[in-house]
Each structure stands twice: as C-alpha cells, then as structure tokens.
Write an enzyme that holds these catalytic residues in place. Structure first.
Site: not given
Length: 277
Positions: A46, A51, A76, A107
C-alpha cells in the site's frame, strides 16, 4: 504456518488480508522494505502519491521476480488531483512501472472542496478502461459514502480508515459491512504503540501466545475481519508482522481488546482535513 487469508471484494477481485504499508518511508527505504516483504511472503503493498515513494515500490517490484498476477498493489489519488484523476493515476503508474494498479483509492474526501463525487465518477471510468482493477476510498465517513452511492450507484469496494484498538470505529465498520464495503485499517498499531502495546490485556495475550504485542494487535485486526497494512522499514519487524497466521484470538479475548476503545484519533478528522491542500 497457516496460509495467508484472502478477502473477496464485492467486485469479485481478491485481496490479501495482510499487506505492507510504506507511509513516511523514503524511496530507498521503501525499495528495501518492499523487497524484504516480498521475500518474506507479502503480496500486497500500500502506497500513495503523497507518500513520494511510489518509485521505491516500482523498483522493488521490478527486481523481485514475483509474477504480476500474484501481486496486489494499492495507491491513492491525492487531494489536489481530484479534478484530474486520470493524470494522477498515470503519474503513479509511471513511478510504479506498472500497466495497472489493483486498487486505486481517493485519499481523503475533502468535503470543503466538494470534488470527491466527480473524482469517484472518474475512478469508475478508469476501472472500465482497465487501468485499475478495483476502486475505493480512504477516510470516508458514512455521509460521504452514502453520497457516492446515491449519486453514482457504485459503492466503493473498500474504505481505508484509521483503526486500531484505541479507535475501533465500530459503527463505520458495521456500516461498511452492511454495504459490502471492506474495511482496511491504517495506523493499525497506533503509530508504533501510542499506549496500545503497554495495555495489560495486550501484554497478557502476547505472553500467552508467545508473540509480540504488535503481532497480537495485527491478529486482532485479522480476527475482526479487517484488512490490515502495518508499516515498517525494519527487516526483522517486516518478517515478524507476517508471522501471525499460526494463532487466533478467542471471542472473549477479542471482547477484552474491544474495551480499549477510547475514540483516540491520531490522524486528522476527515470532515475537516484537506481544505487547504
């Protein structure tokens, strides 16, 4: 050791119940962590555009020697891309070095900007185009989910929410289940403990089963029917977090852990988060 459990999403696709999360890991840390996880036996990873480490996932997948159809990769859509999800997905696919992702999630709902229904319609199209196998959401409350269903007729396959023994979100979890939406836990270990690992019931169960507190908490998620994605970049912990299929918690033990719920939210409130993102 018992076989890893698999969850069947309402669109028919299959998802491992335990995966690796890579939040707050650098590209290099992510590449090493994913490589180790795949070596241990994980098949679900994931990540997210925000990120900034999708490239690390892609590099690890490229050299892992694991067949694509054995992998389940989630990423996401970030808040500032809700008006152009296809571009957001294409950028993620390039970094991941993939032709499709198994699960694409909105998200955050960001109700203040009110784009999430439009974004959801675009995700439905992306699924139809084969760029995504399954579509879902993160951090959506019941009114957000109901609006998606009412306005599009398509329910998310999954809702990824903050969930751990101190924030069990039982009402939302039950609502998801009623609508055949899988619930996935982020920060499942309460961000490294945060008062969870030192709880008496967790320590006692760890001693009883000869497991670590983290393993007991991961097992609790699994036994509650939750999909769980503990994050670690430490090789020993990545391996340890996967060694949870050789025991199960009893009903009375699950009940004891349920009493730890204090409504303690460690992350943002989805109703307010993202209006300035």
């Amino acid at each position: 050791m018992a076989t890893q459990p698999i969850i069947k999403l309402h669109d028919g696709n299959l998802m491992p119940q335990l995966g690796l999360g890579v939040w707050r890991a650098s590209i290099e840390e992510t590449q090493r962590a994913v490589s180790k996880a795949l070596e241990v036996g994980y098949r679900s990873v994931d990540t997210a555009a925000i990120y900034k480490n999708e490239e690390g996932v892609g590099k690890a997948l490229k050299t892992a020697g694991v067949a694509r159809d054995e992998l389940f990769i989630t990423t996401k859509l970030w808040n500032d891309s809700q008006l152009n999800p296809k571009q957001g997905l294409e950028e993620s696919l390039e970094k991941l070095q993939l032709d499709y992702v198994d699960l694409y999630l909105i998200h955050w709902p960001v109700p203040a900007q009110d784009h999430y229904v439009r974004a959801w319609r675009e995700l439905i199209t992306l699924k139809e185009q084969g760029l995504v196998r399954s579509i879902g959401v993160c951090n959506f409350h019941i009114p957000h989910l109901q609006r998606l269903i009412d306005e599009t007729g398509v329910a998310p396959t999954l809702n990824q929410i903050e969930l751990h023994p101190l924030l069990q979100q039982r009402q939302l979890h039950a609502w998801n289940a009623t609508h055949h939406i899988a619930t996935e836990s982020w920060s499942p270990l309460a961000q490294g403990g945060e008062g969870v690992f030192d709880q008496t019931v967790i320590r006692q169960l760890a001693q009883k089963y000869n497991k670590t507190p983290a393993q007991v908490v991961i097992r609790w998620h699994l036994d509650c029917g939750l999909i769980v994605i503990p994050k670690s970049v430490t090789p020993t912990r990545i391996k340890e977090n996967f060694e949870v299929f050789d025991f199960k918690l009893h009903k009375d033990e699950l009940t004891a852990i349920s009493k730890l719920d204090s409504g303690k939210r460690l992350g943002p409130d989805p109703d307010a988060f993202g209006s300035d993102s």
